[in-house]
Design an enzyme around this catalytic site. Structure first.
Site, short mmCIF file in Angstrom:
data_model
loop_
_atom_site.label_atom_id
_atom_site.label_comp_id
_atom_site.label_asym_id
_atom_site.label_seq_id
_atom_site.Cartn_x
_atom_site.Cartn_y
_atom_site.Cartn_z
N ASP A 112 0.88 -0.87 -0.05
CA ASP A 112 -0.57 0.36 -0.06
C ASP A 112 0.78 1.79 0.35
O ASP A 112 1.94 1.02 0.06
CB ASP A 112 -0.78 -0.40 1.24
N HIS A 113 0.74 1.91 0.22
CA HIS A 113 0.87 3.36 0.44
C HIS A 113 1.64 4.19 1.32
O HIS A 113 2.95 4.33 1.05
CB HIS A 113 0.01 5.13 0.28
N GLY A 122 2.07 -0.37 6.16
CA GLY A 122 2.49 0.45 7.00
C GLY A 122 3.94 -0.33 8.22
O GLY A 122 4.83 -0.19 8.44
N THR A 123 3.01 -1.48 8.87
CA THR A 123 3.06 -2.24 9.76
C THR A 123 3.45 -3.56 9.74
O THR A 123 3.96 -4.75 9.91
CB THR A 123 1.91 -2.73 11.31
N GLY A 137 -1.21 -5.74 8.33
CA GLY A 137 -3.03 -5.66 7.24
C GLY A 137 -2.94 -6.65 6.63
O GLY A 137 -3.73 -7.51 6.10
N ARG A 190 9.42 -33.70 10.15
CA ARG A 190 7.90 -33.69 10.11
C ARG A 190 7.01 -32.74 10.13
O ARG A 190 6.27 -32.23 10.30
CB ARG A 190 8.66 -33.24 11.94
N HIS A 191 8.30 -31.15 10.17
CA HIS A 191 7.17 -30.30 9.73
C HIS A 191 6.43 -30.32 8.13
O HIS A 191 5.42 -29.68 8.35
CB HIS A 191 8.75 -28.82 9.09
C1 RB5 Z 1 -2.39 2.36 6.58
O1 RB5 Z 1 -2.12 4.13 6.88
C2 RB5 Z 1 -1.59 1.33 7.31
O2 RB5 Z 1 -3.13 1.24 8.42
C3 RB5 Z 1 -1.86 0.05 6.31
O3 RB5 Z 1 -0.47 0.40 5.96
C4 RB5 Z 1 -1.02 -1.33 7.60
O4 RB5 Z 1 0.02 -0.70 8.78
C5 RB5 Z 1 -2.51 -2.14 8.02
O5 RB5 Z 1 -2.27 -2.47 9.35
#
Ligand code: RB5
Length: 143
Positions: A8-9, A66-67, A70, A132-133
């Site tokens: 994403d952005h 971002g994280t 998501g 086993r995996h």
């Molecule tokens: C975008 O602002 C952010 O929510 C997205 O990139 C992500 O981190 C969601 O999990």
């Protein structure tokens, strides 16, 4: 290998830096978007990314938001996708050895680019250990 990328952005800049790194490792890269830093909804790229992997169209995938959370949530809802949210190289190595992960999710706002490169390097150079995996991965897939 054929490697699919998506972001994403919030993951866009990291993706742009990782693509030449992966190409320099000898892989062929396909970037399905996003293609600029305009705000967008991560499921709109994470699902097409995961569906392509689930259909076997790519060998591995790297998805960035971002994280990283998501996009990993989306990717793991798609059958055949085993997407590991990684923030360290050891996890990337172990998820290849133990989980036969076919995708990783990275947090573009959480980790730096050099750490991301180390994670990607482990993800793309480590083989599945089998044994086993394999039984455990089969239990993921045959649920
Ligand atoms: C975008 O602002 C952010 O929510 C997205 O990139 C992500 O981190 C969601 O999990």
């Amino acid at each position: 290998m054929n490697i699919i990328f998506a972001s994403d952005h919030a993951g866009y800049r990291m993706k742009l830096e990782l693509i030449p790194f992966v190409e320099d490792m000898g892989h062929t890269v396909f970037d399905i978007g996003c293609h600029d830093e305009s705000s967008m909804d991560y499921p709109d790229v994470a699902y097409p990314f995961a569906e392509a992997i689930g259909k076997g169209e790519y060998d591995r995938g790297i998805v960035i938001c971002g994280t990283g959370i998501g996009v990993s949530m989306c990717a793991n809802r798609v059958k055949g996708v085993r997407c590991a949210h990684c923030a360290d190289p050891l996890s990337a190595r172990l998820t290849r050895q133990h989980n036969d992960a076919n995708a990783i999710a990275l947090g573009g706002r959480i980790i730096g680019i050099e750490l991301a490169k180390e994670i990607v390097k482990e993800f793309l150079t480590t083989d599945f250990a089998g044994g086993r995996h394999q039984r455990r991965v089969d239990k993921i897939e045959n649920r």
